[in-house]
Motif scaffolding. Sequence first.
Motif, PDB file in Angstrom:
ATOM      1  N   ILE A 165      15.900  -4.529 -76.860  1.00  0.00           N
ATOM      2  CA  ILE A 165      15.226  -4.733 -75.513  1.00  0.00           C
ATOM      3  C   ILE A 165      15.142  -3.495 -74.911  1.00  0.00           C
ATOM      4  CG2 ILE A 165      15.413  -5.890 -73.336  1.00  0.00           C
ATOM      5  CD1 ILE A 165      16.982  -8.421 -74.684  1.00  0.00           C
ATOM      6  N   LYS A 166      14.087  -2.993 -74.431  1.00  0.00           N
ATOM      7  CA  LYS A 166      13.918  -1.715 -73.933  1.00  0.00           C
ATOM      8  C   LYS A 166      13.683  -2.076 -72.328  1.00  0.00           C
ATOM      9  CE  LYS A 166      13.186   2.049 -72.166  1.00  0.00           C
ATOM     10  NZ  LYS A 166      12.010   2.821 -71.672  1.00  0.00           N
ATOM     11  N   LEU A 167      14.352  -1.696 -71.679  1.00  0.00           N
ATOM     12  CA  LEU A 167      14.655  -1.681 -70.128  1.00  0.00           C
ATOM     13  C   LEU A 167      14.275  -0.373 -69.423  1.00  0.00           C
ATOM     14  CD1 LEU A 167      15.119  -4.546 -68.885  1.00  0.00           C
ATOM     15  CD2 LEU A 167      17.373  -3.555 -68.376  1.00  0.00           C
ATOM     16  N   SER A 168      13.150  -0.393 -68.874  1.00  0.00           N
ATOM     17  CA  SER A 168      13.261   0.807 -68.000  1.00  0.00           C
ATOM     18  C   SER A 168      14.064   0.962 -66.840  1.00  0.00           C
ATOM     19  CB  SER A 168      11.774   1.253 -67.511  1.00  0.00           C
ATOM     20  OG  SER A 168      11.531   0.241 -66.303  1.00  0.00           O
ATOM     21  N   GLY A 169      14.653   2.174 -66.585  1.00  0.00           N
ATOM     22  CA  GLY A 169      15.441   2.174 -65.309  1.00  0.00           C
ATOM     23  C   GLY A 169      14.743   1.624 -64.092  1.00  0.00           C
ATOM     24  N   GLU A 170      13.589   1.753 -63.917  1.00  0.00           N
ATOM     25  CA  GLU A 170      13.059   1.253 -62.588  1.00  0.00           C
ATOM     26  C   GLU A 170      12.909  -0.352 -62.500  1.00  0.00           C
ATOM     27  OE1 GLU A 170       8.910   2.638 -62.401  1.00  0.00           O
ATOM     28  OE2 GLU A 170       9.682   4.730 -61.996  1.00  0.00           O
ATOM     29  N   GLY A 210      16.368   2.998 -69.949  1.00  0.00           N
ATOM     30  CA  GLY A 210      16.307   4.116 -69.350  1.00  0.00           C
ATOM     31  C   GLY A 210      16.825   4.648 -68.210  1.00  0.00           C
ATOM     32  N   GLY A 211      16.423   5.592 -67.705  1.00  0.00           N
ATOM     33  CA  GLY A 211      17.179   6.395 -66.373  1.00  0.00           C
ATOM     34  C   GLY A 211      16.175   6.701 -65.265  1.00  0.00           C
ATOM     35  N   GLY A 212      14.874   6.338 -65.407  1.00  0.00           N
ATOM     36  CA  GLY A 212      13.941   6.862 -64.361  1.00  0.00           C
ATOM     37  C   GLY A 212      14.178   6.356 -62.872  1.00  0.00           C
ATOM     38  N   ASN A 213      15.075   5.481 -62.554  1.00  0.00           N
ATOM     39  CA  ASN A 213      15.411   5.011 -61.297  1.00  0.00           C
ATOM     40  C   ASN A 213      16.437   5.969 -60.917  1.00  0.00           C
ATOM     41  OD1 ASN A 213      17.251   4.187 -63.328  1.00  0.00           O
ATOM     42  ND2 ASN A 213      18.361   2.905 -62.119  1.00  0.00           N
ATOM     43  N   TRP A 219      16.973   9.621 -62.215  1.00  0.00           N
ATOM     44  CA  TRP A 219      16.471  10.778 -62.694  1.00  0.00           C
ATOM     45  C   TRP A 219      15.404  11.001 -63.829  1.00  0.00           C
ATOM     46  CZ3 TRP A 219      16.662  15.740 -60.267  1.00  0.00           C
ATOM     47  CH2 TRP A 219      16.467  16.750 -60.857  1.00  0.00           C
ATOM     48  N   ARG A 220      14.440  11.747 -63.937  1.00  0.00           N
ATOM     49  CA  ARG A 220      13.699  12.001 -65.191  1.00  0.00           C
ATOM     50  C   ARG A 220      13.705  13.661 -65.180  1.00  0.00           C
ATOM     51  NH1 ARG A 220      10.655   7.512 -66.232  1.00  0.00           N
ATOM     52  NH2 ARG A 220      10.175   6.151 -64.547  1.00  0.00           N
ATOM     53  N   GLY A 221      13.707  13.849 -66.485  1.00  0.00           N
ATOM     54  CA  GLY A 221      13.756  15.272 -66.995  1.00  0.00           C
ATOM     55  C   GLY A 221      12.281  15.911 -66.153  1.00  0.00           C
ATOM     56  N   LYS A 222      11.015  15.372 -66.216  1.00  0.00           N
ATOM     57  CA  LYS A 222      10.046  15.843 -65.473  1.00  0.00           C
ATOM     58  C   LYS A 222      10.181  16.251 -64.185  1.00  0.00           C
ATOM     59  CE  LYS A 222       5.406  14.569 -65.473  1.00  0.00           C
ATOM     60  NZ  LYS A 222       5.056  13.481 -64.631  1.00  0.00           N
ATOM     61  N   ALA A 234      17.220  19.381 -67.452  1.00  0.00           N
ATOM     62  CA  ALA A 234      16.889  18.567 -66.862  1.00  0.00           C
ATOM     63  C   ALA A 234      16.837  17.153 -67.716  1.00  0.00           C
ATOM     64  CB  ALA A 234      15.388  18.899 -66.403  1.00  0.00           C
ATOM     65  N   ASP A 235      16.315  17.481 -68.892  1.00  0.00           N
ATOM     66  CA  ASP A 235      16.550  16.032 -69.709  1.00  0.00           C
ATOM     67  C   ASP A 235      17.673  15.801 -69.943  1.00  0.00           C
ATOM     68  OD1 ASP A 235      13.818  15.754 -69.966  1.00  0.00           O
ATOM     69  OD2 ASP A 235      13.501  17.111 -71.846  1.00  0.00           O
ATOM     70  N   TYR A 236      18.891  16.570 -70.151  1.00  0.00           N
ATOM     71  CA  TYR A 236      20.289  16.047 -70.285  1.00  0.00           C
ATOM     72  C   TYR A 236      20.674  15.347 -69.019  1.00  0.00           C
ATOM     73  CZ  TYR A 236      21.010  18.554 -74.643  1.00  0.00           C
ATOM     74  OH  TYR A 236      20.834  19.143 -75.842  1.00  0.00           O
ATOM     75  N   GLY A 270      20.037   7.893 -74.369  1.00  0.00           N
ATOM     76  CA  GLY A 270      18.679   8.362 -75.268  1.00  0.00           C
ATOM     77  C   GLY A 270      18.962   8.520 -76.533  1.00  0.00           C
ATOM     78  N   THR A 271      18.290   9.542 -77.199  1.00  0.00           N
ATOM     79  CA  THR A 271      18.350  10.030 -78.648  1.00  0.00           C
ATOM     80  C   THR A 271      19.243  11.057 -78.567  1.00  0.00           C
ATOM     81  OG1 THR A 271      16.787  11.746 -78.400  1.00  0.00           O
ATOM     82  CG2 THR A 271      15.945   9.589 -79.069  1.00  0.00           C
ATOM     83  N   GLY A 272      19.810  11.690 -77.457  1.00  0.00           N
ATOM     84  CA  GLY A 272      20.662  12.588 -77.426  1.00  0.00           C
ATOM     85  C   GLY A 272      20.077  13.914 -77.506  1.00  0.00           C
ATOM     86  N   ASN A 273      18.687  14.141 -77.424  1.00  0.00           N
ATOM     87  CA  ASN A 273      17.951  15.250 -77.466  1.00  0.00           C
ATOM     88  C   ASN A 273      17.006  15.240 -76.380  1.00  0.00           C
ATOM     89  OD1 ASN A 273      18.606  16.043 -80.464  1.00  0.00           O
ATOM     90  ND2 ASN A 273      17.926  13.870 -80.848  1.00  0.00           N
ATOM     91  N   PRO A 274      16.897  16.667 -75.866  1.00  0.00           N
ATOM     92  CA  PRO A 274      15.869  16.761 -74.780  1.00  0.00           C
ATOM     93  C   PRO A 274      14.458  16.643 -75.430  1.00  0.00           C
ATOM     94  CG  PRO A 274      17.003  18.596 -75.221  1.00  0.00           C
ATOM     95  CD  PRO A 274      17.723  17.761 -76.025  1.00  0.00           C
ATOM     96  N   TYR A 275      13.433  16.539 -74.548  1.00  0.00           N
ATOM     97  CA  TYR A 275      11.947  16.545 -74.849  1.00  0.00           C
ATOM     98  C   TYR A 275      11.623  14.817 -75.686  1.00  0.00           C
ATOM     99  CZ  TYR A 275      11.766  21.387 -74.101  1.00  0.00           C
ATOM    100  OH  TYR A 275      11.914  22.605 -73.722  1.00  0.00           O
ATOM    101  N   PHE A 276      12.555  14.242 -75.578  1.00  0.00           N
ATOM    102  CA  PHE A 276      12.430  12.584 -76.015  1.00  0.00           C
ATOM    103  C   PHE A 276      12.330  11.862 -74.965  1.00  0.00           C
ATOM    104  CE2 PHE A 276      13.330  14.987 -79.956  1.00  0.00           C
ATOM    105  CZ  PHE A 276      12.515  14.290 -80.910  1.00  0.00           C
ATOM    106  N   SER A 277      12.131  10.490 -75.121  1.00  0.00           N
ATOM    107  CA  SER A 277      12.180   9.621 -73.776  1.00  0.00           C
ATOM    108  C   SER A 277      13.068   8.328 -74.517  1.00  0.00           C
ATOM    109  CB  SER A 277      10.885   9.039 -73.665  1.00  0.00           C
ATOM    110  OG  SER A 277      10.291   8.212 -74.871  1.00  0.00           O
ATOM    111  N   THR A 278      13.309   7.356 -73.656  1.00  0.00           N
ATOM    112  CA  THR A 278      14.077   6.215 -74.273  1.00  0.00           C
ATOM    113  C   THR A 278      13.148   5.310 -74.752  1.00  0.00           C
ATOM    114  OG1 THR A 278      13.964   5.247 -72.102  1.00  0.00           O
ATOM    115  CG2 THR A 278      16.014   6.438 -72.258  1.00  0.00           C
ATOM    116  N   ASP A 279      11.834   5.464 -74.542  1.00  0.00           N
ATOM    117  CA  ASP A 279      10.805   4.635 -75.672  1.00  0.00           C
ATOM    118  C   ASP A 279      11.008   5.088 -76.946  1.00  0.00           C
ATOM    119  OD1 ASP A 279       9.901   3.441 -73.261  1.00  0.00           O
ATOM    120  OD2 ASP A 279       8.085   4.426 -73.381  1.00  0.00           O
TER     121      ASP A 279
END
Length: 241
Positions: free
Chosen positions: A11-16, A53-56, A58-61, A73-75, A134-143
């Motif tokens: 189950i993928k749940l966005s932070g929002e 996810g974590g968008g609720n 912080w987002r790296g962007k 920022a991604d970390y 996440g994957t543990g790597n920057p430049y990726f997403s929780t999707d």
Amino acid sequence: MSVPQYKRVVIKLSGEALAGDQGFGLVPNIVKSVAEQIKEVVDLGVEVALVVGGGNIWRGKIGSEMGMERANADYMGMLATVMNALALQDSLENLGVETRVQSSIVMTQVAEPYIRRKAVRHLEKKRVVIFAAGTGNPYFSTDTTAALRAAEINADVILMAKNNVDGVYSADPKTNADAVKYDNLTYLEVIQQGLQVMDSTASTLCMDNDIPLIVFSIMENGNIKRAVQGETIGTVVRRNS
Ligand code: UDP
């Protein structure tokens, strides 16, 4: 229909989805209601892995727009997902659901490190495994994390629970009255038409590994259970039509 269609799900749940109308942080009642919906599926005997996810928070962007180094920022974004994972763990355990949080960034005081074989063992014991950081790597997403973990643990499907939309549309249904909702799509259609489902890295990973995806709204109570029972809700995305 009460027989689950799937044995093991991600189950993928966005932070929002945990922030409600306030759009930021965690709303305890919402976290509780999400946990209750997850429990319904666990009670059916389905093995459940959660990617949050974590968008609720912080987002790296956001950070890179502020001039921060993107990786840093991604970390921060990955750390935000750990907070959400712990909130969900707490809520699920309050309901009597056994859980384990596994983090892709090692923080042994807080969570187990991500170990694939251990995660599978927990699932076999019907514990909910919450994949954090996440994957543990920057430049990726929780999707992408959801796609990767689903492939690694051999999940039957990814259930993408959305808080702001009930499926995949041809355009944003909030701003375009002509937007059409799709019942079925292929990953190639999603990528070629640039549909807002998941980022392209996640889509190609799902396509290459033949992992189906169901996109639906979590705002309607019981929808996770409906999806697991094979009811037609939201949009189903597959490798082949
Ligand atoms: N993130 C990352 N690598 C990952 C997963 C997440 O760097 O493998 C970071 C990224 O900055 C992202 C943030 O964590 O913006 C929060 O994740 P995401 O945006 O996927 O959360 P969601 O939109 O699902 O709430």
